[in-house]
Design a protein around this motif. Sequence first.
Motif, PDB file in Angstrom:
ATOM      1  N   LEU A 254      -0.347 -30.824 -68.502  1.00  0.00           N
ATOM      2  CA  LEU A 254       1.012 -30.847 -69.031  1.00  0.00           C
ATOM      3  C   LEU A 254       1.958 -31.437 -68.000  1.00  0.00           C
ATOM      4  O   LEU A 254       2.022 -30.977 -66.857  1.00  0.00           O
ATOM      5  CB  LEU A 254       1.479 -29.441 -69.403  1.00  0.00           C
ATOM      6  N   TYR A 255       2.681 -32.443 -68.418  1.00  0.00           N
ATOM      7  CA  TYR A 255       3.626 -33.112 -67.535  1.00  0.00           C
ATOM      8  C   TYR A 255       5.014 -32.989 -68.148  1.00  0.00           C
ATOM      9  O   TYR A 255       5.214 -33.302 -69.325  1.00  0.00           O
ATOM     10  CB  TYR A 255       3.226 -34.586 -67.382  1.00  0.00           C
ATOM     11  N   THR A 256       5.967 -32.482 -67.364  1.00  0.00           N
ATOM     12  CA  THR A 256       7.330 -32.277 -67.871  1.00  0.00           C
ATOM     13  C   THR A 256       8.279 -33.244 -67.192  1.00  0.00           C
ATOM     14  O   THR A 256       8.289 -33.351 -65.969  1.00  0.00           O
ATOM     15  CB  THR A 256       7.786 -30.825 -67.596  1.00  0.00           C
ATOM     16  N   TYR A 257       9.041 -33.966 -67.992  1.00  0.00           N
ATOM     17  CA  TYR A 257       9.974 -34.929 -67.405  1.00  0.00           C
ATOM     18  C   TYR A 257      11.237 -34.988 -68.256  1.00  0.00           C
ATOM     19  O   TYR A 257      11.311 -34.399 -69.336  1.00  0.00           O
ATOM     20  CB  TYR A 257       9.333 -36.315 -67.311  1.00  0.00           C
ATOM     21  N   GLU A 258      12.206 -35.706 -67.711  1.00  0.00           N
ATOM     22  CA  GLU A 258      13.464 -35.833 -68.424  1.00  0.00           C
ATOM     23  C   GLU A 258      13.521 -37.160 -69.145  1.00  0.00           C
ATOM     24  O   GLU A 258      13.240 -38.194 -68.584  1.00  0.00           O
ATOM     25  CB  GLU A 258      14.627 -35.726 -67.439  1.00  0.00           C
ATOM     26  N   ASP A 259      13.871 -37.091 -70.441  1.00  0.00           N
ATOM     27  CA  ASP A 259      14.007 -38.313 -71.214  1.00  0.00           C
ATOM     28  C   ASP A 259      15.370 -38.240 -71.897  1.00  0.00           C
ATOM     29  O   ASP A 259      15.592 -37.361 -72.722  1.00  0.00           O
ATOM     30  CB  ASP A 259      12.863 -38.388 -72.242  1.00  0.00           C
ATOM     31  N   LYS A 260      16.253 -39.132 -71.519  1.00  0.00           N
ATOM     32  CA  LYS A 260      17.633 -39.127 -72.010  1.00  0.00           C
ATOM     33  C   LYS A 260      18.228 -37.725 -71.908  1.00  0.00           C
ATOM     34  O   LYS A 260      18.688 -37.141 -72.882  1.00  0.00           O
ATOM     35  CB  LYS A 260      17.693 -39.632 -73.452  1.00  0.00           C
ATOM     36  N   SER A 261      18.177 -37.183 -70.747  1.00  0.00           N
ATOM     37  CA  SER A 261      18.609 -35.841 -70.369  1.00  0.00           C
ATOM     38  C   SER A 261      18.064 -34.687 -71.222  1.00  0.00           C
ATOM     39  O   SER A 261      18.610 -33.588 -71.229  1.00  0.00           O
ATOM     40  CB  SER A 261      20.130 -35.740 -70.188  1.00  0.00           C
ATOM     41  N   GLU A 262      16.967 -34.948 -71.946  1.00  0.00           N
ATOM     42  CA  GLU A 262      16.233 -33.851 -72.607  1.00  0.00           C
ATOM     43  C   GLU A 262      14.942 -33.607 -71.831  1.00  0.00           C
ATOM     44  O   GLU A 262      14.318 -34.567 -71.365  1.00  0.00           O
ATOM     45  CB  GLU A 262      15.811 -34.281 -74.022  1.00  0.00           C
ATOM     46  N   LYS A 263      14.545 -32.344 -71.727  1.00  0.00           N
ATOM     47  CA  LYS A 263      13.257 -32.054 -71.095  1.00  0.00           C
ATOM     48  C   LYS A 263      12.128 -32.247 -72.103  1.00  0.00           C
ATOM     49  O   LYS A 263      12.170 -31.721 -73.203  1.00  0.00           O
ATOM     50  CB  LYS A 263      13.234 -30.612 -70.595  1.00  0.00           C
TER      51      LYS A 263
ATOM     52  N   THR B 130       7.809 -32.171 -72.573  1.00  0.00           N
ATOM     53  CA  THR B 130       6.515 -31.849 -71.981  1.00  0.00           C
ATOM     54  C   THR B 130       5.419 -32.511 -72.803  1.00  0.00           C
ATOM     55  O   THR B 130       5.406 -32.396 -74.033  1.00  0.00           O
ATOM     56  CB  THR B 130       6.299 -30.323 -71.944  1.00  0.00           C
ATOM     57  N   LYS B 131       4.529 -33.217 -72.121  1.00  0.00           N
ATOM     58  CA  LYS B 131       3.442 -33.905 -72.815  1.00  0.00           C
ATOM     59  C   LYS B 131       2.111 -33.522 -72.196  1.00  0.00           C
ATOM     60  O   LYS B 131       2.020 -33.343 -70.983  1.00  0.00           O
ATOM     61  CB  LYS B 131       3.611 -35.422 -72.632  1.00  0.00           C
ATOM     62  N   ASN B 132       1.098 -33.405 -73.044  1.00  0.00           N
ATOM     63  CA  ASN B 132      -0.258 -33.288 -72.522  1.00  0.00           C
ATOM     64  C   ASN B 132      -0.783 -34.694 -72.286  1.00  0.00           C
ATOM     65  O   ASN B 132      -1.047 -35.432 -73.230  1.00  0.00           O
ATOM     66  CB  ASN B 132      -1.147 -32.553 -73.527  1.00  0.00           C
ATOM     67  N   LEU B 133      -0.925 -35.059 -71.018  1.00  0.00           N
ATOM     68  CA  LEU B 133      -1.310 -36.439 -70.702  1.00  0.00           C
ATOM     69  C   LEU B 133      -2.683 -36.794 -71.259  1.00  0.00           C
ATOM     70  O   LEU B 133      -2.994 -37.953 -71.478  1.00  0.00           O
ATOM     71  CB  LEU B 133      -1.288 -36.666 -69.189  1.00  0.00           C
ATOM     72  N   LEU B 134      -3.489 -35.759 -71.505  1.00  0.00           N
ATOM     73  CA  LEU B 134      -4.826 -36.048 -72.032  1.00  0.00           C
ATOM     74  C   LEU B 134      -4.779 -36.500 -73.500  1.00  0.00           C
ATOM     75  O   LEU B 134      -5.770 -36.994 -74.025  1.00  0.00           O
ATOM     76  CB  LEU B 134      -5.741 -34.837 -71.874  1.00  0.00           C
ATOM     77  N   ASP B 135      -3.616 -36.320 -74.141  1.00  0.00           N
ATOM     78  CA  ASP B 135      -3.482 -36.833 -75.512  1.00  0.00           C
ATOM     79  C   ASP B 135      -3.156 -38.331 -75.534  1.00  0.00           C
ATOM     80  O   ASP B 135      -3.166 -38.946 -76.597  1.00  0.00           O
ATOM     81  CB  ASP B 135      -2.354 -36.099 -76.256  1.00  0.00           C
ATOM     82  N   LEU B 136      -2.812 -38.889 -74.384  1.00  0.00           N
ATOM     83  CA  LEU B 136      -2.427 -40.307 -74.349  1.00  0.00           C
ATOM     84  C   LEU B 136      -3.642 -41.188 -74.069  1.00  0.00           C
ATOM     85  O   LEU B 136      -4.544 -40.801 -73.332  1.00  0.00           O
ATOM     86  CB  LEU B 136      -1.365 -40.558 -73.269  1.00  0.00           C
TER      87      LEU B 136
END
Length: 360
Positions: A72-81, A83-89
């Motif tokens: 799980l990787y959490t980042y900011e995108d257009k000031s929203e938090k 979270t993505k499971n990188l293994l789904d990409l």
Amino acid sequence: MTKEKILEVRDLAITFKTSAGSVRAVRGVDLDLFKGETLAIVGESGSGKSVTTKAIMGILSNNGTIESGTILYTYEDKSEKVTKNLLDLSKKQMRKTINGKHIAMIFQDPMTSLDPTMSVGNQIIEGMRTHYNTKKKEAQEKAIELLRLVGITDPEARMKNYPHQLSGGMRQRIVIAIALACDPDVLICDEPTTALDVTIQAKILELIHDIQVKTGISVIYITHDLGVVAKVADYVNVMYAGKIVEKATVNEIFYEPKHPYTWGLLLAMPDLETNPDKLVSIPGNPPNMAHEMEGDPFYPRNPYALHIDKKKEPPLIKVSETHAAATWLLSEKGPEYSLPIELQQRIERMREEDRVYGTE
Ligand SMILES: Nc1ncnc2c1ncn2[C@@H]1O[C@H](COP(=O)(O)OP(=O)(O)OP(=O)(O)O)[C@@H](O)[C@H]1O
Ligand SMILES: [Mg+2]
């Protein structure tokens, strides 16, 4: 203040198909990285350090399979938090949206990560152009600024150089500049100084530390060398045979180590008092990961092994909020034991040095 978690790896297991059978390179790794902190991963060769981080980057080789887990990787995108499971990409999505832009990696040998046919300036601006469509002039200005940040003098002139015109230490600085070009949140450093001589090593370490202070980036730092860990890490994960066998703050690892494998690593670390001839590396070799294992893989090399180790692999047992180790010595029914005497003496010396020179 609550800490912001950036990466949360759970139960990651990876196998490789080889002609000798299937290699269980990573066997259920959990790992946490917080904003602005440095997590060091230490362990002998083959313990799974690089494979774990390559999985985070989505750059495992084709014979590798992820058997289980989440990243799980959490980042900011257009000031929203987000979270993505990188293994789904897919690998392609990883390249396009995560690698370089959010998570960047630098490797041991700067030559393999640099393109010999391209000027270093163009290599630094390439990522900004593809990820952000940055205008050429703006990208060039930022590249010059980055070269300054990584301690390269006369950056305008250096932009035009090709990798072969630079020393090893300078090349690694360029690699760091490339890694930082797209303002990643996470920098993974896989033994970035081993190919360099000792004085340059120290300078690169300092540089990574300075960058971290200036930019607030989170760092995963892979190394064999506990001396390096002491200099860079906030948290430490010790890996053996595809598992994390001890995780703790850097102080807990050095002053209150709980796993006999960590004791072995600490005893193998040179310090001012020890005669280099007397340093003992851990006897024996890590297991062959292509073989089925029963019990604790460290059992055959562990002078503190118990009967149960032969049958059953120990789970991580909690010692404090920040500290856990996978050894049956810590279980409720575990025996009385004490640390090897040389290690006790060494810890005493470290504490003494810290009292004299340190900040504690
Ligand atoms: N592409 C591959 N095919 C088969 N086995 C592999 C592959 N990549 C890694 N392995 C195996 O996975 C295990 C872990 O390797 P990894 O490279 O993560 O070790 P490491 O801890 O980074 O070691 P080092 O300190 O030497 O870099 C090793 O047994 C290695 O041989
Ligand atoms: Mg490696």
